[in-house]
Scaffold this active site. Structure first.
Site, short mmCIF file in Angstrom:
data_model
loop_
_atom_site.label_atom_id
_atom_site.label_comp_id
_atom_site.label_asym_id
_atom_site.label_seq_id
_atom_site.Cartn_x
_atom_site.Cartn_y
_atom_site.Cartn_z
N ASP A 16 4.63 4.71 -3.90
CA ASP A 16 4.02 3.66 -4.70
C ASP A 16 5.13 2.84 -5.34
O ASP A 16 5.95 3.36 -6.10
CB ASP A 16 3.12 4.28 -5.78
CG ASP A 16 2.24 3.26 -6.47
OD1 ASP A 16 2.28 2.08 -6.10
OD2 ASP A 16 1.50 3.65 -7.40
N ASP A 114 1.37 -2.34 -1.80
CA ASP A 114 2.54 -1.69 -2.39
C ASP A 114 2.49 -0.17 -2.37
O ASP A 114 3.25 0.48 -3.08
CB ASP A 114 2.74 -2.17 -3.83
CG ASP A 114 1.58 -1.80 -4.74
OD1 ASP A 114 0.52 -1.40 -4.23
OD2 ASP A 114 1.74 -1.92 -5.97
N GLU A 115 1.64 0.41 -1.54
CA GLU A 115 1.63 1.87 -1.47
C GLU A 115 1.16 2.34 -0.11
O GLU A 115 0.45 1.65 0.61
CB GLU A 115 0.77 2.49 -2.58
CG GLU A 115 -0.68 2.13 -2.55
CD GLU A 115 -1.47 2.82 -3.64
OE1 GLU A 115 -1.26 4.02 -3.89
OE2 GLU A 115 -2.33 2.14 -4.25
#
Length: 398
Positions: A16, A114-115
């Site tokens: 993350d 974003d993860e």
């Protein structure tokens, strides 16, 4: 940093990026570094509408967080740097980060910009221990992008995601195999997926404060008090999550449709059929780990005239309530002109894979509904399709 030996045979990594959008703005604008940065709508001096997309850790000290109304964020910290965001820049960096992950494993499931989850079980012989792989990934991302990431390592996706959040920013947290329950036990119940404010309050009234309290409960008691949802919470609290990390080609759409034996003039019956289609389609999407934003109604009328009407919504969904509501709304707005219906269908496009998806930003009830539907699926799979059904589908007694 929680680092222990004997990393499990099955190793799932959850990565993350830390305050991703805000971190990119601080990366590209050195004068922003060390200052509160808020990415989102224009605050317009405290009169703006819209919400915060994300914010830097400096801004979080003032109580600002994702989904907070931008006007409130301005009141909390009027001297913050407010930026509208640059999605193309974020997307380019996201692509670069995912490419780095592919250097360590082909089994990747990106669940947001974003993860991602990465199954590194088969990578250990090439790159060393799980901790070494995690450190290399974090270092590669920083060296190539200038951004920091937090990583969780665990035997399954659920715990890996929780682990990545425990020591932000720039964290690296590990849960060993056979230590799942002990790892989860002291954590607050809000850490469980699907537990929002209302569920938390209800559990606290039952004397439950931690995940360990749920794990210690008798599963029959949890099911009796909370229904199948209680069974799901009990499984998570005991560290049970058998989902695999998904990868591969993403389909563009998914659909279900029904052709009536005879053309139908009863529009209430058509709407009931749409509800059944939405229910079946929702189950299929959950099973395949799919969500979508564009919902399309397909209508074939008498004379074989075929029409489609679509609506794109803000959030990715797969729950039956969202699919049904949009489809029926589109049907009611269609100029039927008393024509009979031969076929109806619902399609969902603009798909996004699910994985360990984040909870809704504004309300915890949709997440609860989705988890409930998953558990209903599990009951049907174990005991048969007729073990449980929705009340709307039951035939009325004469």
């Amino acid at each position: 940093m929680k680092q222990k030996k004997n990393i499990p045979d099955r190793v799932i990594m959850h990565l993350d990026m830390d305050a991703f959008f805000a971190a990119v703005e601080q990366l590209d604008n050195p004068e922003y570094r060390g200052k509160p940065v808020v990415v989102g709508a224009d605050p317009k001096g405290g009169r703006g509408r819209g919400v915060v997309s994300t914010c830097s850790y400096e801004a979080r000290k003032f109580g600002i967080h994702s989904a907070l109304p931008i006007s409130q964020a301005y009141r909390l910290c009027p001297h913050a740097i407010f930026v509208r965001g640059r999605m193309q820049r974020y997307a380019d960096l996201s692509h670069q980060i995912m490419h780095i992950l592919k250097n360590y494993s082909p089994v990747i499931e990106q669940i947001s910009i974003d993860e991602a989850f990465i199954d590194i079980t088969g990578s250990l012989k090439l790159f060393g221990s799980a901790l070494e792989v995690a450190r290399k990934v974090k270092n590669d991302i920083f060296q190539q992008t200038g951004l920091r990431a937090s990583v969780g390592l665990a035997p399954n996706k659920f715990i890996a995601k929780i682990a990545s959040d425990l020591e932000k920013p720039d964290g690296l947290t590990v849960c060993e195999k056979n230590n799942e329950k002990a790892f989860l036990a002291p954590l607050a119940i809000r850490k469980l997926w699907g537990v929002g404010a209302r569920t938390e309050e209800r559990l606290q009234k039952m004397g439950i404060q931690t995940i360990g309290d749920i794990a210690a409960c008798d599963v029959k008691t949890m099911t009796k008090k909370l229904g199948v949802w209680g069974f799901g919470l009990w499984k998570l609290a005991n560290g049970i999550d058998n989902r695999t990390v998904g990868s591969g080609h993403r389909r563009k759409s998914i659909s279900e449709e029904r052709t009536f034996y005879e053309d139908v003039a009863d529009y209430a019956a058509v709407e009931k059929t749409l509800f059944k289609i939405a229910d079946d389609l929702s189950r299929t999407m959950r099973r395949k780990g799919l969500k979508g934003r564009t919902i399309t109604l397909k209508l074939r009328l008498e004379g074989f005239e075929t029409f489609t009407r679509s609506k794109t919504i803000t959030d990715f969904v797969y729950d039956v309530d969202s699919l049904r509501a949009v489809a029926i709304d589109l049907f009611r707005k269609f100029p039927m002109k008393e024509r009979k219906v031969r076929l109806v269908g619902i399609a969902v496009s603009q798909l996004n894979t699910l994985g360990g998806e984040q909870l809704p930003l504004f309300d915890d009830s949709p997440a609860n509904n989705e988890e409930l539907e998953k558990l209903l699926d599990e009951l049907k799979q174990r005991f048969g399709e007729d073990v449980v059904t929705r009340g709307v589908f039951l035939k009325k007694k004469d």
